[in-house]
Design an enzyme around this catalytic site. Structure first.
Site, PDB file in Angstrom:
ATOM      1  N   SER A 129       0.821  -1.207   0.000  1.00  0.00           N
ATOM      2  CA  SER A 129       0.000   0.000   0.000  1.00  0.00           C
ATOM      3  C   SER A 129       0.852   1.251   0.000  1.00  0.00           C
ATOM      4  CB  SER A 129      -0.882  -0.013   1.258  1.00  0.00           C
ATOM      5  OG  SER A 129      -1.460   1.246   1.464  1.00  0.00           O
ATOM      6  N   TYR A 154      -2.688  -0.205  10.307  1.00  0.00           N
ATOM      7  CA  TYR A 154      -2.816  -0.869   9.006  1.00  0.00           C
ATOM      8  C   TYR A 154      -1.567  -0.608   8.169  1.00  0.00           C
ATOM      9  CZ  TYR A 154      -3.802  -1.261   4.066  1.00  0.00           C
ATOM     10  OH  TYR A 154      -3.702  -1.557   2.731  1.00  0.00           O
ATOM     11  N   LYS A 158       1.703  -3.208   6.751  1.00  0.00           N
ATOM     12  CA  LYS A 158       2.216  -3.320   5.376  1.00  0.00           C
ATOM     13  C   LYS A 158       3.730  -3.090   5.360  1.00  0.00           C
ATOM     14  CE  LYS A 158      -1.565  -4.382   3.298  1.00  0.00           C
ATOM     15  NZ  LYS A 158      -1.745  -5.741   2.741  1.00  0.00           N
TER      16      LYS A 158
HETATM   17  C1  WQD Z   1      -9.924   9.075   0.490  1.00  0.00           C
HETATM   18  C2  WQD Z   1     -10.175  10.543   0.734  1.00  0.00           C
HETATM   19  C3  WQD Z   1     -10.754  11.088   3.011  1.00  0.00           C
HETATM   20  C4  WQD Z   1     -14.604   9.050   3.113  1.00  0.00           C
HETATM   21  C5  WQD Z   1      -7.198   4.106   1.121  1.00  0.00           C
HETATM   22  C6  WQD Z   1      -7.372   2.733   1.649  1.00  0.00           C
HETATM   23  C7  WQD Z   1      -6.063   2.161   2.099  1.00  0.00           C
HETATM   24  C8  WQD Z   1      -4.978   2.374   1.076  1.00  0.00           C
HETATM   25  C9  WQD Z   1      -4.894   3.830   0.662  1.00  0.00           C
HETATM   26  C10 WQD Z   1      -4.677   0.347  -0.178  1.00  0.00           C
HETATM   27  C11 WQD Z   1      -9.577  11.023   2.054  1.00  0.00           C
HETATM   28  C12 WQD Z   1     -11.908  11.404   2.066  1.00  0.00           C
HETATM   29  C13 WQD Z   1     -13.378   9.537   2.691  1.00  0.00           C
HETATM   30  C14 WQD Z   1     -15.655   9.962   3.400  1.00  0.00           C
HETATM   31  C15 WQD Z   1     -14.216  11.786   2.809  1.00  0.00           C
HETATM   32  N1  WQD Z   1      -5.188   1.571  -0.077  1.00  0.00           N
HETATM   33  N2  WQD Z   1     -13.205  10.875   2.543  1.00  0.00           N
HETATM   34  N3  WQD Z   1     -15.429  11.293   3.240  1.00  0.00           N
HETATM   35  O1  WQD Z   1      -7.806   7.030   3.436  1.00  0.00           O
HETATM   36  O2  WQD Z   1      -6.732   7.371   1.152  1.00  0.00           O
HETATM   37  O3  WQD Z   1      -6.963   5.025   2.164  1.00  0.00           O
HETATM   38  O4  WQD Z   1      -6.175   4.186   0.178  1.00  0.00           O
HETATM   39  O5  WQD Z   1      -4.030  -0.211   0.633  1.00  0.00           O
HETATM   40  O6  WQD Z   1      -6.307   0.787   2.310  1.00  0.00           O
HETATM   41  O7  WQD Z   1      -8.265   2.784   2.738  1.00  0.00           O
HETATM   42  O8  WQD Z   1      -8.959   6.272   1.288  1.00  0.00           O
HETATM   43  O9  WQD Z   1     -11.287   6.359   0.487  1.00  0.00           O
HETATM   44  O10 WQD Z   1     -10.857   6.353   3.005  1.00  0.00           O
HETATM   45  O11 WQD Z   1     -10.297   8.387   1.674  1.00  0.00           O
HETATM   46  O12 WQD Z   1     -14.024  12.998   2.669  1.00  0.00           O
HETATM   47  O13 WQD Z   1     -16.803   9.576   3.799  1.00  0.00           O
HETATM   48  O14 WQD Z   1     -11.601  10.753   0.847  1.00  0.00           O
HETATM   49  O15 WQD Z   1     -10.604  12.121   3.975  1.00  0.00           O
HETATM   50  O16 WQD Z   1      -9.106  12.326   1.854  1.00  0.00           O
HETATM   51  P1  WQD Z   1      -7.563   6.535   2.057  1.00  0.00           P
HETATM   52  P2  WQD Z   1     -10.423   6.786   1.645  1.00  0.00           P
END
Ligand code: WQD
Length: 340
Positions: A129, A154, A158
């Site tokens: 990741s 998490y 990794k």
């Molecule tokens: C993306 C953006 C939130 C939900 C993911 C995976 C992790 C890793 C990396 C593989 C952020 C914003 C989210 C919501 C929002 N991938 N958001 N409202 O945190 O980048 O991590 O990618 O390993 O496993 O979880 O992804 O989709 O949670 O958030 O504003 O209801 O969307 O703040 O900026 P993240 P995410």
């Protein structure tokens, strides 16, 4: 036909990778304990493949059960590769339940490497990741960007698993390992038969966004608009899950031509988009408004990250074929095809 064990093969990225493996002439074998995947995924795979792949229900943290599954799989036939997806992956949940993440993600990786050794498998693809980079000093990040202190248990699992694999290679076992660092996987198979199936309230942006657009949830909360980015919302590199699945096939093909190795590859589009940009792109692509509000920041979020993918392009001969709009269209198609 090359046989490939796919742990977590009933999961979101795992199931799409099963499709691409079959499309590329591999014979995948799914290992999954269905703790984070629904059995209906198997029906979706069958609808696309017109056959149901070999499935072994097993928990990779149970070494004896894992070895028994490998005994069954290898009776009379070899295994040519392993793709190890099986892990818990919710960043937020991992801060609340760190022991669940450490025991599951680390123990399963140690066990699958023990199985690789016991059953003489050398080609190994690991689901890693971009969270290993934490908040990088400069973006885009390439694979030489220092792995920094992880922002979540998490992300730390990794980092630890990448180090376990590296040490295993250094110990002299002739493993050939590709560590695939995913950015933000989104979208679904265009058939609408498989896609992201978060259990309960989605943590990730896209499944929540599509459920809010379908008015199945409260309006989307944008977690903060006071970040140091052009529109104040966080920037991420959103990659179509099919492009990610194809990268796993490209990595297996690449490993086939290598000697002992352990190499990391960034898998993203090379472009960053803010939360608001993603929301606007969804509305433009689907014509469906996203009910939303601006809320406070979410703990653990970093402001911005996106990938330099030149190494994967150069070494694996892989690059993305889909863009953000394609992924959002397929995510919405999947949302409309799933009935709660
Ligand atoms: C993306 C953006 C939130 C939900 C993911 C995976 C992790 C890793 C990396 C593989 C952020 C914003 C989210 C919501 C929002 N991938 N958001 N409202 O945190 O980048 O991590 O990618 O390993 O496993 O979880 O992804 O989709 O949670 O958030 O504003 O209801 O969307 O703040 O900026 P993240 P995410």
């Amino acid at each position: 036909m090359k046989r490939v064990v796919v742990t977590g093969g009933a999961g979101y990225i795992g199931s799409h990778t099963i499709i691409e493996l079959v499309n590329s002439g591999y014979s995948p074998i799914v290992l999954d304990n269905f703790s984070n995947a629904k059995r209906e995924v198997l029906a979706g795979l069958k609808a696309i493949l017109e056959f149901e792949p070999h499935v072994e229900e097993v928990d990779c943290t149970d070494r004896s059960a894992l070895f028994s599954a490998f005994e069954r799989i290898t009776s009379g036939e070899t295994i040519d590769g392993i793709i190890h997806f099986a892990a818990f992956k919710a960043v937020g949940e991992s801060t609340l339940m760190p022991l669940k993440y450490y025991s599951n993600n680390i123990a399963s990786t140690v066990n699958i490497l023990e199985a690789a050794k016991r059953f003489d498998v050398s080609d190994f693809v690991f689901s890693s990741s971009c969270t290993v980079y934490g908040q990088p000093e400069t973006i885009p990040v390439d694979e030489s960007t220092p792995v920094r202190g992880a922002d979540s248990p998490y992300g730390y699992t990794k980092q630890v698993c990448e180090r376990i694999i590296t040490d295993f290679v250094r110990s002299g076992y002739p493993l050939k390992a590709a560590l695939l660092r995913y950015f933000n996987p989104i979208g679904a198979h265009p058939s609408g038969h498989i896609g992201e199936l978060p259990l309960g309230t989605p943590d990730n942006l896209i499944p929540y966004l599509t459920q809010a657009a379908a008015q199945l949830r409260e309006p989307l909360t944008v977690f903060g608009n006071d970040y140091p980015t052009p529109d104040g919302t966080c920037i991420r590199d959103y990659i179509h899950v099919l492009d990610l699945a194809k990268a796993h096939v490209a990595a297996l093909n690449w490993l086939g031509g290598q000697g002992t190795t352990c190499e990391a590859f960034n898998l993203g589009t090379g472009q960053g988009h803010s939360v608001l940009e993603v929301m606007r792109a969804f509305e433009r692509t689907t014509g469906v408004p996203v009910p939303h509000r601006i809320g406070p920041r979410r703990t653990g979020d970093i402001a911005a990250i996106f990938a330099d993918t030149s190494k994967a392009r150069r070494e694996l001969g892989w690059s993305c074929q889909f863009n953000l709009e394609d992924a959002l269209r397929d995510a919405w198609n999947w949302q409309q095809s799933t009935v709660d």
